[in-house]
Motif scaffolding. Sequence first.
Motif, PDB file in Angstrom:
ATOM      1  N   GLY A  30       1.506  -0.905  -0.035  1.00 31.14           N
ATOM      2  CA  GLY A  30      -0.288   0.078  -0.289  1.00 31.14           C
ATOM      3  C   GLY A  30       0.500   1.309  -0.099  1.00 31.14           C
ATOM      4  N   GLY A  31       2.134   1.166   0.191  1.00 28.90           N
ATOM      5  CA  GLY A  31       2.963   2.625   0.112  1.00 28.90           C
ATOM      6  C   GLY A  31       3.070   2.854  -1.289  1.00 28.90           C
ATOM      7  N   LYS A  32       3.630   4.219  -1.630  1.00 33.62           N
ATOM      8  CA  LYS A  32       3.674   5.054  -2.764  1.00 33.62           C
ATOM      9  C   LYS A  32       4.901   5.419  -3.222  1.00 33.62           C
ATOM     10  CE  LYS A  32      -1.536   6.156  -1.476  1.00 33.62           C
ATOM     11  NZ  LYS A  32      -2.678   6.721  -1.895  1.00 33.62           N
ATOM     12  N   ILE A  33       5.043   5.899  -4.551  1.00 36.05           N
ATOM     13  CA  ILE A  33       5.645   6.570  -4.819  1.00 36.05           C
ATOM     14  C   ILE A  33       5.660   7.822  -5.198  1.00 36.05           C
ATOM     15  CG2 ILE A  33       7.380   6.475  -7.323  1.00 36.05           C
ATOM     16  CD1 ILE A  33       7.642   3.922  -6.199  1.00 36.05           C
ATOM     17  N   TYR A  34       5.917   9.035  -5.215  1.00 36.05           N
ATOM     18  CA  TYR A  34       5.017  10.525  -5.584  1.00 36.05           C
ATOM     19  C   TYR A  34       6.194  10.465  -6.424  1.00 36.05           C
ATOM     20  CZ  TYR A  34       2.039  10.360  -1.889  1.00 36.05           C
ATOM     21  OH  TYR A  34       0.947  10.133  -0.907  1.00 36.05           O
ATOM     22  N   PHE A  35       6.282  10.938  -7.886  1.00 36.81           N
ATOM     23  CA  PHE A  35       7.154  11.496  -9.028  1.00 36.81           C
ATOM     24  C   PHE A  35       6.531  12.275  -9.398  1.00 36.81           C
ATOM     25  CE2 PHE A  35       8.564  10.483 -13.443  1.00 36.81           C
ATOM     26  CZ  PHE A  35       9.450  10.955 -13.340  1.00 36.81           C
ATOM     27  N   LYS A  36       7.787  13.428  -9.205  1.00 34.62           N
ATOM     28  CA  LYS A  36       6.720  14.614 -10.521  1.00 34.62           C
ATOM     29  C   LYS A  36       8.349  15.187 -11.136  1.00 34.62           C
ATOM     30  CE  LYS A  36       4.681  18.498  -7.400  1.00 34.62           C
ATOM     31  NZ  LYS A  36       4.450  18.688  -5.899  1.00 34.62           N
ATOM     32  N   THR A  37       7.734  15.515 -11.941  1.00 33.69           N
ATOM     33  CA  THR A  37       9.207  15.865 -13.083  1.00 33.69           C
ATOM     34  C   THR A  37       8.702  17.386 -14.747  1.00 33.69           C
ATOM     35  OG1 THR A  37      10.923  15.304 -14.854  1.00 33.69           O
ATOM     36  CG2 THR A  37       8.356  14.567 -15.048  1.00 33.69           C
ATOM     37  N   ASP A  38       9.752  17.980 -14.757  1.00 29.93           N
ATOM     38  CA  ASP A  38       9.108  19.032 -15.824  1.00 29.93           C
ATOM     39  C   ASP A  38       9.855  18.490 -16.874  1.00 29.93           C
ATOM     40  OD1 ASP A  38      12.108  19.447 -15.403  1.00 29.93           O
ATOM     41  OD2 ASP A  38      11.698  20.311 -16.647  1.00 29.93           O
ATOM     42  N   ASN A  39      10.063  16.851 -17.137  1.00 30.59           N
ATOM     43  CA  ASN A  39      10.524  16.890 -18.730  1.00 30.59           C
ATOM     44  C   ASN A  39       9.549  15.056 -19.150  1.00 30.59           C
ATOM     45  OD1 ASN A  39      12.184  14.564 -20.083  1.00 30.59           O
ATOM     46  ND2 ASN A  39      13.605  16.105 -20.094  1.00 30.59           N
ATOM     47  N   GLU A  40       9.131  16.097 -20.316  1.00 28.33           N
ATOM     48  CA  GLU A  40       8.311  15.353 -20.888  1.00 28.33           C
ATOM     49  C   GLU A  40       8.942  13.358 -21.360  1.00 28.33           C
ATOM     50  OE1 GLU A  40       6.645  16.722 -24.301  1.00 28.33           O
ATOM     51  OE2 GLU A  40       4.560  15.603 -24.074  1.00 28.33           O
ATOM     52  N   GLY A  41       9.541  13.457 -22.031  1.00 31.26           N
ATOM     53  CA  GLY A  41      10.492  12.833 -21.926  1.00 31.26           C
ATOM     54  C   GLY A  41      10.473  11.187 -20.643  1.00 31.26           C
ATOM     55  N   LYS A  98       5.434  23.596 -17.819  1.00 28.24           N
ATOM     56  CA  LYS A  98       4.125  22.615 -17.033  1.00 28.24           C
ATOM     57  C   LYS A  98       5.443  20.893 -16.127  1.00 28.24           C
ATOM     58  CE  LYS A  98       2.199  20.276 -20.661  1.00 28.24           C
ATOM     59  NZ  LYS A  98       1.475  19.231 -21.168  1.00 28.24           N
ATOM     60  N   ILE A  99       3.998  20.895 -15.000  1.00 29.13           N
ATOM     61  CA  ILE A  99       5.186  20.064 -13.865  1.00 29.13           C
ATOM     62  C   ILE A  99       4.009  18.319 -14.059  1.00 29.13           C
ATOM     63  CG2 ILE A  99       5.766  19.436 -11.812  1.00 29.13           C
ATOM     64  CD1 ILE A  99       7.260  21.652 -13.518  1.00 29.13           C
ATOM     65  N   TYR A 100       4.449  17.598 -14.430  1.00 30.65           N
ATOM     66  CA  TYR A 100       4.078  15.853 -14.756  1.00 30.65           C
ATOM     67  C   TYR A 100       4.016  15.457 -13.671  1.00 30.65           C
ATOM     68  CZ  TYR A 100       4.972  17.107 -19.784  1.00 30.65           C
ATOM     69  OH  TYR A 100       4.775  17.847 -20.874  1.00 30.65           O
ATOM     70  N   ARG A 101       2.963  14.682 -13.241  1.00 33.28           N
ATOM     71  CA  ARG A 101       3.349  13.651 -11.669  1.00 33.28           C
ATOM     72  C   ARG A 101       2.364  12.634 -11.733  1.00 33.28           C
ATOM     73  NH1 ARG A 101      -0.123  15.401  -5.723  1.00 33.28           N
ATOM     74  NH2 ARG A 101      -1.605  13.756  -6.974  1.00 33.28           N
ATOM     75  N   LEU A 102       2.743  12.092 -10.917  1.00 33.58           N
ATOM     76  CA  LEU A 102       2.871  10.292 -11.065  1.00 33.58           C
ATOM     77  C   LEU A 102       2.233   9.726 -10.160  1.00 33.58           C
ATOM     78  CD1 LEU A 102       3.135   7.680 -13.895  1.00 33.58           C
ATOM     79  CD2 LEU A 102       3.700   6.517 -11.299  1.00 33.58           C
TER      80      LEU A 102
END
Length: 206
Positions: free
Chosen positions: A141-152, A196-200
Amino acid sequence: MRLRKRKWMDPLLEEENDLLLHKEDLPSFFKDDKKYFLEIGFGKGGFLYQKALKDPNNEYVGIEVDRLVVAIALKTYLDSAPKNLHFILSDVNNLFEDFKPSFFEAIYLNFSDPWPKKRQHKRRLTYPTFLEKYETVLKNGGKIYFKTDNEGLFIDSIKYFQNSKFIIETIDEDYMLKDDDIATEYETKFRAEGKKIYRLIARKDD
Ligand SMILES: C[S@@+](CC[C@H](N)C(=O)[O-])C[C@H]1O[C@@H](n2cnc3c(N)ncnc32)[C@H](O)[C@@H]1O
């Protein structure tokens, strides 16, 4: 890696203090009655410092491989760091064996280096070999929070997660900061540039 050096760095990194943890401290550091949150590549440390201040009952551990930025983080936070904040100077690859299995509540990957060339992809902190390690050390149930500005990097990382044991919970292609969010140093800079900031967010299956 290119070594950047400043005169004040080594004494700061070598002197004993409560903020900097060493690999050899790890076996006795982790306690079963506490909760631990991990940031990999914490840079100048502002995100983790704010997280630790806001959430004093949980432990915040950061790992960063660049000596200069760890020294800057120490210089900035040594006098004001709360007791639940811990920095480690290391490549995360050298530490997985020191972590207990199924132990961390969450892992934050904030603006990880994009390593754009194909031959460098294996160094990306979202690369499948890293996801396998994270799966081992995260709780169910633990999570990974990933943020980047890099689309590729973001597009490739979605594929890495899809092909892993993680369940993707959220994909944001233009993430707006919410009230309780903490922006990292890179994030603040990229947002000021209008990027733009991407987040998963991905979850380890329970
Ligand atoms: C682009 S910076 C982002 C810093 C910070 N998270 C932020 O958002 O302001 C990425 C950081 O990850 C660190 N890093 C990259 N690979 C790493 C690894 N294998 N172990 C530890 N740190 C790593 C780099 O040294 C760099 O400081």
